[in-house]
Scaffold this active site. Structure first.
Site, mmCIF file in Angstrom:
data_model
loop_
_atom_site.group_PDB
_atom_site.id
_atom_site.type_symbol
_atom_site.label_atom_id
_atom_site.label_comp_id
_atom_site.label_asym_id
_atom_site.label_seq_id
_atom_site.Cartn_x
_atom_site.Cartn_y
_atom_site.Cartn_z
ATOM 1 N N ARG A 1 62.467 17.659 -44.658
ATOM 2 C CA ARG A 1 62.273 18.873 -43.860
ATOM 3 C C ARG A 1 62.283 18.577 -42.361
ATOM 4 O O ARG A 1 61.515 17.738 -41.889
ATOM 5 C CB ARG A 1 60.922 19.464 -44.251
ATOM 6 C CG ARG A 1 60.678 20.855 -43.748
ATOM 7 C CD ARG A 1 59.339 21.357 -44.259
ATOM 8 N NE ARG A 1 59.254 22.786 -44.023
ATOM 9 C CZ ARG A 1 58.167 23.509 -44.234
ATOM 10 N NH1 ARG A 1 57.069 22.939 -44.710
ATOM 11 N NH2 ARG A 1 58.161 24.800 -43.979
ATOM 12 N N GLN B 1 47.807 -2.392 -44.619
ATOM 13 C CA GLN B 1 46.870 -2.498 -45.746
ATOM 14 C C GLN B 1 45.640 -3.286 -45.269
ATOM 15 O O GLN B 1 45.689 -3.999 -44.263
ATOM 16 C CB GLN B 1 47.643 -3.159 -46.917
ATOM 17 C CG GLN B 1 46.832 -3.593 -48.100
ATOM 18 C CD GLN B 1 46.307 -4.999 -47.954
ATOM 19 O OE1 GLN B 1 46.906 -5.794 -47.237
ATOM 20 N NE2 GLN B 1 45.210 -5.293 -48.595
ATOM 21 N N LYS C 1 45.768 -6.774 -43.692
ATOM 22 C CA LYS C 1 46.795 -7.082 -42.700
ATOM 23 C C LYS C 1 46.192 -7.206 -41.290
ATOM 24 O O LYS C 1 45.027 -6.919 -41.078
ATOM 25 C CB LYS C 1 47.908 -6.023 -42.763
ATOM 26 C CG LYS C 1 48.667 -6.034 -44.116
ATOM 27 C CD LYS C 1 49.598 -7.204 -44.241
ATOM 28 C CE LYS C 1 50.205 -7.580 -45.560
ATOM 29 N NZ LYS C 1 50.497 -6.747 -46.643
ATOM 30 N N ARG D 1 54.099 10.741 -45.255
ATOM 31 C CA ARG D 1 53.490 10.930 -43.932
ATOM 32 C C ARG D 1 52.112 10.266 -43.848
ATOM 33 O O ARG D 1 51.293 10.406 -44.753
ATOM 34 C CB ARG D 1 53.351 12.425 -43.623
ATOM 35 C CG ARG D 1 54.674 13.160 -43.436
ATOM 36 C CD ARG D 1 54.423 14.610 -43.033
ATOM 37 N NE ARG D 1 53.574 15.294 -43.979
ATOM 38 C CZ ARG D 1 54.017 16.128 -44.936
ATOM 39 N NH1 ARG D 1 55.307 16.396 -45.054
ATOM 40 N NH2 ARG D 1 53.167 16.694 -45.765
ATOM 41 N N PHE E 1 55.832 -11.311 -51.114
ATOM 42 C CA PHE E 1 55.089 -10.314 -51.868
ATOM 43 C C PHE E 1 56.099 -9.408 -52.580
ATOM 44 O O PHE E 1 57.173 -9.126 -52.053
ATOM 45 C CB PHE E 1 54.188 -9.503 -50.927
ATOM 46 C CG PHE E 1 53.296 -8.537 -51.660
ATOM 47 C CD1 PHE E 1 52.297 -8.997 -52.496
ATOM 48 C CD2 PHE E 1 53.479 -7.173 -51.522
ATOM 49 C CE1 PHE E 1 51.485 -8.102 -53.187
ATOM 50 C CE2 PHE E 1 52.671 -6.276 -52.208
ATOM 51 C CZ PHE E 1 51.670 -6.743 -53.032
ATOM 52 N N ASP F 1 61.195 -7.496 -42.992
ATOM 53 C CA ASP F 1 59.886 -7.205 -43.585
ATOM 54 C C ASP F 1 58.875 -7.908 -42.688
ATOM 55 O O ASP F 1 58.669 -9.122 -42.777
ATOM 56 C CB ASP F 1 59.800 -7.716 -45.027
ATOM 57 C CG ASP F 1 58.441 -7.413 -45.665
ATOM 58 O OD1 ASP F 1 57.467 -7.167 -44.922
ATOM 59 O OD2 ASP F 1 58.350 -7.443 -46.908
ATOM 60 N N TYR G 1 61.771 26.470 -44.941
ATOM 61 C CA TYR G 1 61.971 25.602 -46.116
ATOM 62 C C TYR G 1 63.429 25.214 -46.299
ATOM 63 O O TYR G 1 63.943 25.175 -47.414
ATOM 64 C CB TYR G 1 61.386 26.254 -47.377
ATOM 65 C CG TYR G 1 59.909 26.517 -47.201
ATOM 66 C CD1 TYR G 1 58.986 25.471 -47.285
ATOM 67 C CD2 TYR G 1 59.442 27.788 -46.870
ATOM 68 C CE1 TYR G 1 57.639 25.692 -47.055
ATOM 69 C CE2 TYR G 1 58.097 28.014 -46.637
ATOM 70 C CZ TYR G 1 57.203 26.965 -46.725
ATOM 71 O OH TYR G 1 55.878 27.180 -46.496
ATOM 72 N N HIS H 1 53.671 -9.129 -42.017
ATOM 73 C CA HIS H 1 52.739 -10.167 -41.543
ATOM 74 C C HIS H 1 52.856 -10.399 -40.041
ATOM 75 O O HIS H 1 52.257 -11.338 -39.535
ATOM 76 C CB HIS H 1 53.060 -11.516 -42.206
ATOM 77 C CG HIS H 1 53.062 -11.495 -43.700
ATOM 78 N ND1 HIS H 1 53.512 -12.559 -44.452
ATOM 79 C CD2 HIS H 1 52.666 -10.561 -44.587
ATOM 80 C CE1 HIS H 1 53.403 -12.273 -45.748
ATOM 81 N NE2 HIS H 1 52.899 -11.063 -45.854
HETATM 82 C C1 LIG Z 1 51.559 -6.372 -47.711
HETATM 83 C C2 LIG Z 1 53.021 -6.593 -47.852
HETATM 84 C C3 LIG Z 1 53.911 -5.541 -48.147
HETATM 85 C C4 LIG Z 1 53.483 -4.199 -48.637
HETATM 86 O O1 LIG Z 1 52.612 -3.494 -47.873
HETATM 87 P P1 LIG Z 1 51.610 -2.412 -48.512
HETATM 88 O O2 LIG Z 1 51.120 -1.692 -47.315
HETATM 89 O O3 LIG Z 1 50.540 -3.167 -49.230
HETATM 90 O O4 LIG Z 1 52.401 -1.542 -49.410
HETATM 91 C C5 LIG Z 1 55.267 -5.807 -48.097
HETATM 92 N N1 LIG Z 1 55.734 -7.033 -47.822
HETATM 93 C C6 LIG Z 1 54.930 -8.069 -47.584
HETATM 94 C C7 LIG Z 1 55.525 -9.408 -47.281
HETATM 95 C C8 LIG Z 1 53.543 -7.891 -47.619
HETATM 96 O O5 LIG Z 1 52.733 -8.944 -47.431
#
Ligand SMILES: *Cc1c(COP(=O)(O)O)cnc(C)c1O
Length: 387
Positions: free
Chosen positions: A218, A186, A189, A235, A89, A160, A225, A163
């Site tokens: 911060r 997301q 997921k 956040r 992605f 990453d 501040y 998944h």
């Molecule tokens: C979904 C996804 C992302 C990004 O996640 P979001 O929460 O949609 O920003 C990054 N890397 C991979 C492989 C993804 O499938």
């Protein structure tokens, strides 16, 4: 097989029950709706870290931001290179490009669709700062070979793991490799609050760096501040964290069901002439199956897209695999690379193939009863034969 001719029945996604309802009310009534002073985000971070065997977790707004933040904490900026799989992605490469760094796409394995370690090794230069494997569809990349490659070259590994919530490699959980891992929550997921993300962090120093940068630089207790570093507001809010705590409790059982159903479906798919399901790796001993992926090797992009249309018409949640990242306009918008698209394509033959002959089914299909998976395989067999 009375399912023949009828669309198979798949569960809905996302899923929720009284756990999410109760959690949302609990967050509402505690009176603090952001993480400062609230308890949901902090509790979620503890639970998510413990679940993955990591010392620390930090919840953030989404998976793309999680990758950006992790890269920033690892010192990535203008002048650095980040090695990413070409088949992923777009966030994997976009996160590096957003920081002014160069995303260097490398090829993936034709069977597992995970980063090709030899190709990654060939792409290392003195400017490389991070190698970013993507655990494709929840199949953990070769963490042994990647850890060695990273150590030999003095670069960081960033997983990453968008998944791969709950995945394992040789018994190890994602948080047990001593590297940062980035997750997405997301809507599609494996666990979700519509949007959301998280980092697993191996030590307190990285946690503090990530915390500062995700909260406008911060410190947690600052009242004057006195912002310490450059950052942004990434956040996560309390409502999302409350929902994610409930989703996390359901995850392990769902992963087990998907793993079992994939064993069935991939066996059926492997029996269809012309169809090749995503390979496993015995060392990746808990695979989450975020996508049920398969290839019809040699099928051109148009024929593949037509095939997907037929699968969708027959009731399957079928989609085209990711496009090679270097074949998107977005990649070249921030690319800063010397190679042409043809040159990258030339050294990424597997990505070229998978991105044009690959298909995936939404993981909710793998939460269905086994009759639905038999029906799924029959629909795919019929559609492929007609191609
Ligand atoms: C979904 C996804 C992302 C990004 O996640 P979001 O929460 O949609 O920003 C990054 N890397 C991979 C492989 C993804 O499938």
């Amino acid at each position: 097989m009375d399912a023949i001719g009828k669309a198979p029945v798949f569960p809905q996604w996302p899923q929720y029950d009284d756990e999410e309802r109760t959690a949302l009310i609990r967050a509402l009534e505690q009176g603090q709706w952001w993480r400062m002073g609230g308890t949901e985000v902090e509790s979620f971070e503890r639970e998510f870290a413990a679940f993955h065997g990591a010392p620390y977790a930090l919840a953030v707004t989404n998976g793309t931001h999680a990758l950006e933040l992790a890269l920033q904490c690892l010192g990535v900026g203008p002048g650095s290179e980040v090695i990413v799989p070409a088949f992923t992605f777009i966030s994997s490469s976009q996160a590096a490009q957003r920081l002014g760094a160069v995303a260097v796409p490398v090829d993936v394995d034709a069977g597992t669709y995970n980063i090709d370690v030899a190709a990654a090794a060939a792409a290392v230069t003195p400017r490389t700062r991070v190698i970013m494997p993507v655990h494709m569809a929840g199949l953990v990349a070769d963490m042994d070979a990647l850890a060695k490659l990273a150590a030999d070259n003095g670069v960081a590994l960033l997983q990453d793991a968008a998944h791969a919530q709950g995945a394992r490699w040789q018994g190890k959980r994602i948080g047990e490799f001593g590297t940062i891992a980035a997750f997405s929550f997301q809507n599609g997921k494996l666990m979700t609050a519509g949007e959301g993300g998280a980092l697993l962090l191996p030590d307190e120093e990285l946690l503090e760096s990530a915390f500062l940068r995700h909260s406008c630089g911060r410190p947690r207790t600052d009242r004057r501040y006195l912002h310490k570093v450059s950052g942004s507001n990434l956040r996560l809010g309390e409502f999302s964290a409350a929902v994610l705590r409930a989703q996390l409790r359901r995850l392990d059982a769902q992963n087990a069901v998907r793993d079992e159903r994939w064993a069935l479906l991939s066996g059926l798919l492997a029996g269809i002439p012309g169809v090749v399901p995503q390979s496993g790796d015995p060392r990746a001993d808990r695979n989450t199956h975020y996508m049920a992926m398969f290839r019809v090797p040699g099928l051109g992009e148009q024929a593949r897209n037509d095939l997907i249309d037929r699968l969708v018409a027959a009731g399957l949640p079928a989609f085209a695999t990711f496009r090679a990242i270097y074949r998107t306009d977005a990649f070249w918008d921030g690319a800063q690379v010397a190679e042409t698209v043809e040159q990258i394509a030339e050294r990424c033959p597997n990505t070229e193939a998978i991105s044009t002959d690959g298909i995936w089914l939404h993981h909710r299909a793998l939460l269905a009863e086994s009759e639905a998976l038999h029906a799924t395989a029959e629909i795919i067999a019929g559609a492929v034969t007609a191609t």
